[in-house]
Scaffold this active site. Sequence first.
Site, mmCIF file in Angstrom:
data_model
loop_
_atom_site.group_PDB
_atom_site.id
_atom_site.type_symbol
_atom_site.label_atom_id
_atom_site.label_comp_id
_atom_site.label_asym_id
_atom_site.label_seq_id
_atom_site.Cartn_x
_atom_site.Cartn_y
_atom_site.Cartn_z
ATOM 1 N N LYS A 255 0.855 -1.194 0.000
ATOM 2 C CA LYS A 255 0.000 0.000 0.000
ATOM 3 C C LYS A 255 0.886 1.237 0.000
ATOM 4 O O LYS A 255 1.668 1.455 0.919
ATOM 5 C CB LYS A 255 -0.903 -0.006 1.233
ATOM 6 C CG LYS A 255 -1.716 1.270 1.434
ATOM 7 C CD LYS A 255 -2.447 1.246 2.778
ATOM 8 C CE LYS A 255 -3.083 2.595 3.096
ATOM 9 N NZ LYS A 255 -3.694 2.610 4.450
ATOM 10 N N ASP A 260 -2.726 10.592 3.268
ATOM 11 C CA ASP A 260 -4.115 10.163 3.457
ATOM 12 C C ASP A 260 -4.882 11.208 4.262
ATOM 13 O O ASP A 260 -4.708 11.327 5.467
ATOM 14 C CB ASP A 260 -4.157 8.815 4.174
ATOM 15 C CG ASP A 260 -5.575 8.331 4.422
ATOM 16 O OD1 ASP A 260 -6.503 8.826 3.750
ATOM 17 O OD2 ASP A 260 -5.747 7.445 5.273
ATOM 18 N N LYS A 267 -10.229 12.941 8.077
ATOM 19 C CA LYS A 267 -9.606 12.683 9.377
ATOM 20 C C LYS A 267 -9.652 13.969 10.205
ATOM 21 O O LYS A 267 -9.353 15.047 9.704
ATOM 22 C CB LYS A 267 -8.152 12.234 9.197
ATOM 23 C CG LYS A 267 -8.008 10.876 8.536
ATOM 24 C CD LYS A 267 -6.541 10.507 8.386
ATOM 25 C CE LYS A 267 -6.363 9.168 7.684
ATOM 26 N NZ LYS A 267 -6.808 8.033 8.496
ATOM 27 N N ASP A 278 1.580 6.611 5.449
ATOM 28 C CA ASP A 278 0.614 5.602 5.012
ATOM 29 C C ASP A 278 1.087 4.852 3.776
ATOM 30 O O ASP A 278 0.397 3.967 3.290
ATOM 31 C CB ASP A 278 -0.749 6.261 4.749
ATOM 32 C CG ASP A 278 -1.905 5.334 5.070
ATOM 33 O OD1 ASP A 278 -1.680 4.346 5.804
ATOM 34 O OD2 ASP A 278 -3.014 5.582 4.597
ATOM 35 N N ASP A 337 -12.180 6.767 4.034
ATOM 36 C CA ASP A 337 -10.932 6.613 4.775
ATOM 37 C C ASP A 337 -10.477 5.159 4.822
ATOM 38 O O ASP A 337 -9.444 4.858 5.405
ATOM 39 C CB ASP A 337 -11.086 7.171 6.190
ATOM 40 C CG ASP A 337 -9.747 7.444 6.853
ATOM 41 O OD1 ASP A 337 -8.746 7.567 6.131
ATOM 42 O OD2 ASP A 337 -9.699 7.519 8.099
ATOM 43 N N ARG A 341 -7.578 -0.609 1.421
ATOM 44 C CA ARG A 341 -8.067 -1.885 0.882
ATOM 45 C C ARG A 341 -8.544 -1.733 -0.564
ATOM 46 O O ARG A 341 -8.551 -2.703 -1.317
ATOM 47 C CB ARG A 341 -9.166 -2.445 1.787
ATOM 48 C CG ARG A 341 -10.454 -1.669 1.832
ATOM 49 C CD ARG A 341 -11.271 -1.997 3.075
ATOM 50 N NE ARG A 341 -10.666 -1.418 4.268
ATOM 51 C CZ ARG A 341 -11.143 -1.594 5.505
ATOM 52 N NH1 ARG A 341 -12.220 -2.339 5.702
ATOM 53 N NH2 ARG A 341 -10.527 -1.043 6.535
#
Length: 494
Positions: A255, A260, A267, A278, A337, A341
């Site tokens: 990833k 992010d 966030k 991230d 968020d 995945r």
Amino acid sequence: MLQPFSYLPPKTTIQTDALSAVMASQAQVKLLLIAETERSNLLAQPEFAGVASQIALGQKAPYRLADERGLQLVVFVTPTPVLDHRLYQQARNWVAPLAGLKVAHLALHLAGFDDQNRALLAELALSTLLAANVSLPHHKQHADTHGSYQTIAVSPDCELDLTRIHAEAQGNGLARHLAVLPASDLTPQHYRTLARDLAKEEGWQWQEYDEAALGTLGAGAFLAVARGSEDNQAAIVKLSYCPTKPERQIALVGKGICHDSGGYNLKVGGSMYGMHLDMGGSAVALGTLLAISRAKLPIEVHCWLAIAENHIGPRAYKPGEVVTAINGTTIEVVDTDAEGRMVLADALAMAAQDKPDLLIDYATLTGACKRALGSRYSGAFSNRPAWLGELISLGQRSGERVWPFPLDEDYDDNLDSEWADLLQCAPGASPDHIDAARFLSRFVPEQTPWLHLDLSGFRNKGGNGVVSSEVTGFGVRLTLALLASPLGLDDQGV
């Protein structure tokens, strides 16, 4: 300005010297690991009287002696050490006094151990020294000076695979280097350029799937996340190390979210700070590739980096959308968020098309895993349950501890969607680290042996394993230990 990674380990030699020869050598620092059974003999020598005084005063190891011969650090170790997290913590303490010192020549001497335990402790101490010797990038005008060893002499003679140890240090160093780069330096475009340049230097094959190519392939899960950036910098990059006669083929997927924001599920409360990290999973994948390549292991490796940013804007993906992944799976978006995945889904499906003997993905994926384990461990999930016990043991031995979580099919109830094949994540409270793993399992064929690492241990105050820095590069050392074990050699993992 993007600071390139450049770390050549110091020249390391294995010597037959006795303690007296080491003490008389030109090494500015001498790290002496002495078996407890030899404590009395050592303390009886006049030149170590200062150690006896420090012990009498209740001081803790390493005991320090400084004279015209330089600095000696003396540590007493059980003659039959157990390689677990306590010994790794001790090893980090052994080298801690060297932080900030300019030391060109260092000697590591071990006395009172049998051949097997001498090699074990020498490998541990050397790996810890090499990890501490990596200079991480910064933008300070006045930074603390960082010493760089030119030579390390290990004595007496012991069995060490110096090529692998050095390669591992370089791979872990690369992972940490990339992770600490600020988001202003490591943009997706800069990351892609760095990967391409590294491939040229190392002789790897390189292939890049930009947003246009991914659109043609139908990688809708990845592109949903990339849409918010509006700069066409996102891409899935494939780097391949192909030795002449590989014994097996593996795939590494990481990833690579360079920043992010959370997207529309923004966030808040300071939780966006630090989100340049991230991309840690991709850094571990790339660092592992570098370590395997420089160790010249007979393993064909295909490394997939899912590089993007998760931003908010008019075109950013939104909760309630339905997108289609590259394997045709439709996904109902619940939380923007949960972008990790999404990008991994398409990258995993693409990696699986090569039919690897082993597929590993790395991701700083869920807060749920960190809440469950803290930052000393990382979570492990596998579609080969027989591996789980050995994974725990490998984690203890490598210093990068993992703890397995279930991957049973009935957790899919949390991801049932009324409008699509599956939900991106559960709308309410749930074990999100397990839900995320079940989500990702939809993109990995059952016949492909798969390990998913949720990297809650990627950042830990005080370090992890052989690494003393807060950003640990967790996963490189564990993966090399795994590849040297029976796991993944066949479909049963035995």
